[in-house]
Structure formats: C-alpha cells, structure tokens
Design a protein around this motif. Structure first.
Motif, PDB file in Angstrom:
ATOM      1  N   UNK A 186     -77.100  17.797  68.584  1.00  0.00           N
ATOM      2  CA  UNK A 186     -76.549  16.695  69.378  1.00  0.00           C
ATOM      3  C   UNK A 186     -75.912  17.210  70.665  1.00  0.00           C
ATOM      4  N   UNK A 187     -75.235  18.348  70.589  1.00  0.00           N
ATOM      5  CA  UNK A 187     -74.638  18.935  71.798  1.00  0.00           C
ATOM      6  C   UNK A 187     -75.733  19.286  72.806  1.00  0.00           C
ATOM      7  N   UNK A 188     -76.841  19.838  72.301  1.00  0.00           N
ATOM      8  CA  UNK A 188     -77.931  20.266  73.181  1.00  0.00           C
ATOM      9  C   UNK A 188     -78.638  19.064  73.805  1.00  0.00           C
ATOM     10  N   UNK A 189     -78.824  18.008  73.045  1.00  0.00           N
ATOM     11  CA  UNK A 189     -79.672  16.898  73.489  1.00  0.00           C
ATOM     12  C   UNK A 189     -78.905  15.744  74.119  1.00  0.00           C
ATOM     13  N   UNK A 190     -77.572  15.771  74.118  1.00  0.00           N
ATOM     14  CA  UNK A 190     -76.796  14.713  74.765  1.00  0.00           C
ATOM     15  C   UNK A 190     -76.140  15.257  76.030  1.00  0.00           C
ATOM     16  N   UNK A 191     -75.548  14.375  76.810  1.00  0.00           N
ATOM     17  CA  UNK A 191     -74.940  14.789  78.082  1.00  0.00           C
ATOM     18  C   UNK A 191     -73.436  14.521  78.103  1.00  0.00           C
ATOM     19  N   UNK A 192     -72.815  14.490  76.928  1.00  0.00           N
ATOM     20  CA  UNK A 192     -71.367  14.315  76.840  1.00  0.00           C
ATOM     21  C   UNK A 192     -70.861  15.128  75.662  1.00  0.00           C
ATOM     22  N   UNK A 193     -69.724  15.794  75.859  1.00  0.00           N
ATOM     23  CA  UNK A 193     -69.153  16.581  74.767  1.00  0.00           C
ATOM     24  C   UNK A 193     -68.614  15.697  73.653  1.00  0.00           C
ATOM     25  N   UNK A 194     -68.270  14.460  73.997  1.00  0.00           N
ATOM     26  CA  UNK A 194     -67.682  13.551  73.006  1.00  0.00           C
ATOM     27  C   UNK A 194     -68.755  12.834  72.189  1.00  0.00           C
ATOM     28  N   UNK A 195     -69.915  12.606  72.802  1.00  0.00           N
ATOM     29  CA  UNK A 195     -70.978  11.843  72.130  1.00  0.00           C
ATOM     30  C   UNK A 195     -71.354  12.413  70.756  1.00  0.00           C
ATOM     31  N   UNK A 196     -71.550  13.735  70.602  1.00  0.00           N
ATOM     32  CA  UNK A 196     -71.861  14.259  69.264  1.00  0.00           C
ATOM     33  C   UNK A 196     -70.784  13.935  68.229  1.00  0.00           C
ATOM     34  N   UNK A 328     -67.036   9.285  79.424  1.00  0.00           N
ATOM     35  CA  UNK A 328     -67.294   9.489  80.847  1.00  0.00           C
ATOM     36  C   UNK A 328     -66.692  10.801  81.347  1.00  0.00           C
ATOM     37  N   UNK A 329     -65.466  11.088  80.929  1.00  0.00           N
ATOM     38  CA  UNK A 329     -64.785  12.292  81.411  1.00  0.00           C
ATOM     39  C   UNK A 329     -65.424  13.582  80.894  1.00  0.00           C
ATOM     40  N   UNK A 330     -66.084  13.499  79.754  1.00  0.00           N
ATOM     41  CA  UNK A 330     -66.660  14.715  79.153  1.00  0.00           C
ATOM     42  C   UNK A 330     -68.134  14.898  79.499  1.00  0.00           C
ATOM     43  N   UNK A 331     -68.598  14.200  80.545  1.00  0.00           N
ATOM     44  CA  UNK A 331     -69.996  14.338  80.960  1.00  0.00           C
ATOM     45  C   UNK A 331     -70.306  15.770  81.385  1.00  0.00           C
ATOM     46  N   UNK A 332     -71.514  16.218  81.037  1.00  0.00           N
ATOM     47  CA  UNK A 332     -71.983  17.521  81.512  1.00  0.00           C
ATOM     48  C   UNK A 332     -73.473  17.417  81.808  1.00  0.00           C
ATOM     49  N   UNK A 333     -73.976  18.363  82.523  1.00  0.00           N
ATOM     50  CA  UNK A 333     -75.404  18.334  82.840  1.00  0.00           C
ATOM     51  C   UNK A 333     -76.221  18.501  81.562  1.00  0.00           C
ATOM     52  N   UNK A 334     -77.420  17.980  81.591  1.00  0.00           N
ATOM     53  CA  UNK A 334     -78.295  18.077  80.423  1.00  0.00           C
ATOM     54  C   UNK A 334     -78.720  19.520  80.195  1.00  0.00           C
ATOM     55  N   UNK A 335     -78.675  19.930  78.953  1.00  0.00           N
ATOM     56  CA  UNK A 335     -79.134  21.276  78.596  1.00  0.00           C
ATOM     57  C   UNK A 335     -80.657  21.333  78.428  1.00  0.00           C
TER      58      UNK A 335
END
Length: 692
Positions: A186-196, A328-335
């Motif tokens: 989930x960390x690899x395939x999502x674009x937010x640290x919170x989403x997983x 929103x605040x934990x957005x990161x670029x896609x891995x």
C-alpha cells in the motif's frame, strides 16, 4: 442511494463508535470460536461411514481405533505395563494389543504368527489406541510423555492433534507476514503516507467483525480458520483504495468534503458492488458442496466480503472525512512509474499471446481433470515432520495398517463364524477381534464376564474389529473397502455397519468427487449471470469467465504435468476461490476499456486501459499471490500449504491473463462487444484517422 450516503456522512460519530464497538466485540468473541481439524467430521450426515460411527457410538463404548503407538525394545511384560499406562491417559478410551487377540500365557512360539506379528515384532510392541473425539491433543501429549520421543505415534487422532497445536502458531506467523506485506504494498502503490493506515484500519475492523460473527456457526474448520482472515484482506483490499481515489477526484470538483464523499460513493457503488458481488457469489458456490468444509469456508468468506463491503460504504467514508487533512498533508510522489510504456508493450504482444491462450484452453482443461488425488488426511504431513518420520518408522517394521470395525445383527453365531471365515480369506485382513474369533462360537455368552462381553457384543450387534494391511487411502484401499462391504453384505444384506479411517476416506472420495462438476458449474453460472446483469452484455461475460476459468485450468494442470498428487479438497476449493477472487481484475479492466472506447480508437483504448488499470490489479493480484505463497511455504499442513500454492500461482496466472491476453481478446472482439452490449457507443474514427 444518495440520501443513504448523506445520512452516513452527517452522522460520523455514531457510525465511528458503532463500528469500533463491533470490532472490539468481534475480537473478544473470536477467541470463543471453536476450530475443528478432523476432516471426517465434515462428511454428510447420511454417508455410510458417518451413520456407522453414530450407531457404534450408541452401541459400544470406546469408538473406532484412531491411533497406533509403537514402543521399541520391550518384553511382553513391559509392553503390558505400557498398555496399562496408555489406557490410563485422559482421553484414551481403549487400547488393544496382543493380549486381546491371543492367550499370552502360552509360549509366543505356539501362537498364530500372523496375529503375533500384528502386535509384537522385532521386540517392538504396536498398540492400537482409541482416543476420544475432542481430546486428541491432551491424549497424544500424555502418550508421548509416557513412550518418549524415541518411540512413534501415528494415526488420524495424532494427525489431528499435531494440526491443532501446530497450525495456530503457523497462522499467527502467516498473518503477521501478510499484514506487513500488505502495508508495504500500500505504501508503494499509494501517494499518501496516511492512506495505507486508513485502508488497514478499515480492513482490520471488517476482519475482526467477521471473525467474531463466526461464533454463529458454533465452530469453523481448520481451512476457514487458517485462510479466512487473510483471504478476506486480500480480496477486499482494493475496495477502500478505490473509494479514497474516487473521493480525491470528486474533491477537485467541489470544495464541500461531505458532498464530494457522497458523489464519490454514488460513482463507485456500481463498480465496487459488482466486484464484491462476483467474489461473494464465487464463495457462495462452495455452499453446494456435500463435503461440509466447502460450505464452512464459503459461508465465512462470503460473510467476510459482505462485511468488508458494508465497512467500505459505511465506516470508511467517515474515517476518510475525519482524516482528510492528514491525507492531503502526507502526500508524496508516486513510487510507481507510469505504465503507458507497458501498455504499448502489451499492445505489441497481445495478439500472439491470444493465440497461445487459445491453444492452451483444451489441454489445460483436460490436464486439470486428470490429476491423481489424495482424498483424506493420511498424507497431510510430509516425511520431514515428526509425524511423517513416526509414520515411516511404524510402517517400516509393521507395514501399512488400518483398523476397520463391522457391526452385524447379534444372535446367530454360526453365521458370524461363516462371516469371520470369509473375512479371513481376504488377503489384507491380518487379524479379527470378535466373539467367534476370540471366544468361539461353541462357548455360550453367559460364561463371559461383563467387561469382556461388552467389548464384543452389544444389545443389538456383534462387533468385528479387523486389522487390515492397507494404507488409509488409495486405489487398493478403496478396492479393499468395497470387497469387505460386499463380503459382509452377503451374510447380512443391508443390515450391517462398517467404519474406519479407510472407510471414511472412501466415503470422502465418493462425496467430494460428486461435488466437482456441480460446484464449478454453479460458480461459473452465477458469476456469468451477475456479469450479464451488471454489464448488460452477452459477449463480455463469456470473454471474462473464459479468461479467468482458463487461468484456473492452467493452475490445476501444473501438478499433472509435474507428476504431483493433489489434495482433492484444495483442488475443489481453489476452483471457486480463484474465480471469485480474481474475476474482479477482468471486470475492472473491461469497464475501463469500454469507457475509453467511447472516445478513443481501440488501439489507444488498449494502451490507456493497461496504463490506468495495471497499478490497481497488480497491487491486488500480488497481495493475493504473496498471501497464498506465505500460506504455502509456512504451513506444515499439507492441505493448507497446497491451497496456498494454488492461490499464489493462480493469482499470478489470472493477473497475467488479464494484463496480457484480455486486451487482445477485447481488441479482436471489439465489434462483437459493441453489437452485443446495451447502451455502448464506441468511438468511430474519421476517414482521415483510418488512412493514417
């Protein structure tokens, strides 16, 4: 649906508290759910061996012998001491040895040597033990403490005890690794640290509720206990991810978060429900198995996916809304890289792969139905386990052996003598313990003490305990069971009962092989019907079901070409599970393709569909595969390990066919799909585009 979703987003606290309370209660109740490791308990109630066991339980104390214990380097007096100690163990209802079949006061050289060597050979004593159902663990532990690690135990009761104690720790290990891997994916395939974290919380709530509500079944099978929770996680993982992504899309169109969530729910309901419904139906097909492990697993998994769907539509919206700022605040670029290049590669190879796919359909189907099978539990533990080593040690000295028990109507000793003589004529029958064999037809029953008599006859029946030289299953064993049944039936037509491990396995084989065609047709037909109604197409359900079913056939054909023997339970269950769990990938791909085809030529639609769908189906498919491989590699239980390997390989096969073959099928059958699907208007290129 819109009004329903508005009620949900406007009552976040009530929903949040309600689901957390249900999860807490589920966690508490899950510890009360019993787990049954004995496969023969799941035979139909009307099967011959099940009825026989019930009658024997009423007529005689002790039950059917279900364990063998070998003690090496002992004299006859020492063996009698061991017998007394084993008989005193809690859960042990009966122990049979040489003194029950012959007069051990006379010199051993004067006894019948076949009888002697059934129980005493090479200074090793072999005891036939009956252990009470439900007390296998404590009885086996007590016996092991008496005889020591250097001696050997085998049999159904021992196998059940090993499965009961060993599987629990293995399941905990498998679950821990699976959760860790799902989180990493989930960390690899999502674009937010919170989403997983949100997805895992939603999955955890659904799994806890489902585990606790299994209490309504009283107890569950070892298959359900081992695979239920991790399969629920694997097949329902993408529901929450899909909702979160829909919400983010809708949030760009409106600033009001609640309105955006309602819009996201309305837009995602159809796709999530159709995906979940096909999965539920695939699992519900198991309800039509006569062998009750299938319905047991099917009920729990179908309920689990239904609970996951409810959690996604009711609990996840309030959880997402409560944490949207963190999202929103934990957005990161896609891995993950873009997959347009992969889409172009798929476009170049898809037609040749469709040709390969078509060639494989017939041979994979035929090979999948030509496997050799294990039907019972005799081969569950391999040679590397202590159970396997103990079994090998006993069989090396005494050969393969089983105990069958026949009940015949009491009252005619001369007919019983004739039956005994006929049974002795069967080469595999090595010894018989019965009134006419042990006491003699000429001695009146009044001369025997009550304890001895109660072991041989009851109020209505005489008992024949046969030691047979046979494995617990296999073609020769099944022929022996038929031979003994026919022999007894000759003297007591339709008025006898026969039970034993080999007999139960025979009935198991007879039962579950009859389930195969029925369960598969129900699963395929039900999924086809759902797709027909949801896609409103005549051709798409055929294409999708054929694609996934071929993946199933290839999966089940692999053991045939490898020369491996398959546990029939794994074989039967995986057919429904792989179809139900992976047809979602094909549905998602097809829905996106038809969407793109409304405003794109089919080549571009294929490339775009592959680019958009690959991250989602790859995540779900790889998670399901890894969960399967974890079960396959970490479980020492043969059925669970093989089921895991089937699941792992099957998931990758389904994923490969969806990504590499289905695009080609949709491309080649594009015109047919358009003509046979309602409300679909594919893009028609202009003359200039055609000539380019």
């Amino acid at each position: 649906m819109k009004k329903f979703y508005q009620v949900i987003v406007n009552n976040p606290k009530k929903i949040f508290i309600c689901f957390l309370m249900m999860a807490a209660v589920g966690a508490a109740l899950s510890g009360l759910v019993g787990v049954n490791y004995d496969m023969t308990d799941y035979l139909p109630e009307n099967s011959a061996s099940t009825v026989s066991l019930e009658i024997m339980g009423v007529e005689f104390a002790g039950g059917i012998p279900n364990a063998r214990v070998m003690v090496k380097d002992v004299t006859i007096p020492e063996a009698l001491d061991y017998k007394a100690e084993i008989a005193a163990c809690k859960g042990v209802t009966d122990v049979m040895w040489l003194d029950d079949a012959a007069d051990i006061l006379q010199p051993i050289e004067t006894m019948d040597q076949d009888t002697v060597e059934t129980y005493y050979k090479g200074n090793a004593a072999l005891f036939t033990v009956t252990i009470e159902d439900g007390k296998q663990v404590e009885a086996v532990d007590a016996i092991r403490a008496i005889v020591g690690e250097e001696n050997a135990l085998t049999g159904d009761a021992v196998s059940t005890a090993v499965a009961t104690t060993g599987t629990v720790s293995e399941i905990n290990k498998i679950t821990a690794f699976a959760i860790l891997f799902v989180f990493v994916m989930l960390i690899i395939t999502t674009t937010s640290w919170v989403e997983p974290l949100l997805v895992m919380i939603g999955l955890g709530v659904a799994v806890l509720i489902n585990s606790g509500t299994n209490l309504i079944f009283g107890e569950i099978s070892f298959v359900t206990n081992a695979a239920g929770a991790i399969l629920q996680v694997a097949v329902s993982l993408d529901y929450s991810v899909f909702l979160i992504h829909r919400f983010e899309e809708c949030k760009k169109e409106t600033e009001n978060s609640k309105e955006a969530m309602v819009d996201a729910l309305c837009k995602s309901t159809s796709s999530i429900l159709s995906s979940g419904l096909t999965t539920v139906i695939g699992f519900l097909a198991l309800l039509f198995m006569q062998f009750e492990i299938g319905p047991d697993l099917g009920r729990a998994l179908a309920k689990g996916v239904a609970i996951s769907l409810i959690t996604v539509f009711v609990f996840m919206p309030v959880l997402i809304l409560a944490t949207q700022k963190w999202l929103q605040k934990s957005r990161h670029r896609s891995f993950l890289p873009g997959f347009h290049g992969f889409g172009r590669v798929v476009y170049r190879v898809m037609i040749p792969l469709v040709c390969v796919f078509v060639v494989l359909i017939a041979p994979s189907y035929l090979a999948s139905n030509a496997n050799d099978f294990y039907y019972g539990s005799s081969q569950i533990y391999g040679a590397e386990t202590q159970f396997g080593q103990d079994t090998a040690a006993i069989e090396e000295l005494y050969g393969k052996s089983d105990t069958y028990v026949a009940l015949v109507p009491r009252g005619n000793l001369s007919v019983e003598q004739e039956l005994s003589d006929a049974l002795h004529d069967i080469p595999q029958v090595k010894s018989i313990l019965s009134y006419v064999d042990t006491v003699g037809a000429e001695i009146p029953m009044e001369y025997l003490d009550a304890d001895t008599l109660s072991q041989l006859v009851s109020e209505h029946y005489s008992r024949f305990v046969m030691t047979v030289e046979a494995d617990y299953e296999g073609e020769e064993t099944f022929e022996l069971v038929e031979n003994i049944r026919n022999t007894v039936n000759t003297f007591y037509p339709d008025s006898y009962y026969l039970a034993g491990s080999g007999v139960s396995t025979y009935d198991l084989m007879d039962t579950i092989t009859a389930d195969t065609v029925k369960v598969n047709l129900i699963a395929i037909g039900a999924v086809f019907l759902v797709l027909l109604l949801t896609m409103k197409s005549l051709s798409l359900p055929v294409i999708l079901v054929l694609a996934i079913e071929t993946a199933v056939w290839i999966n089940l054909a692999i053991p045939y070409f490898q020369g491996d023997t398959v546990f029939y339970i794994s074989y039967l269950i995986i057919s429904s599970i792989q179809l139900g769990a992976t047809v979602d990938y094909a549905i998602l791909f097809t829905e996106r393709y038809t969407e793109f085809r409304e405003y794109m030529p089919k080549k571009k639609a294929v490339v775009e569909t592959v680019a958009v769908v690959t991250p989602s189906v790859m995540t779900s498919g790889i998670v399901l595969a890894v969960v399967g491989f974890l079960l396959g590699s970490l479980s020492s239980h043969g059925i669970l390990a093989q089921l895991g390997r089937f699941l792992g390989i099957g998931s990758l096969l389904s994923l490969s066919i969806v990504l590499f073959v289905l695009p080609g099928l949709l491309y080649l059958l594009d015109g047919l799909v358009q003509r046979t699907t309602l409300h679909v208007h594919f893009y028609k290129p202009s003359k200039e585009e055609v000539t380019k």
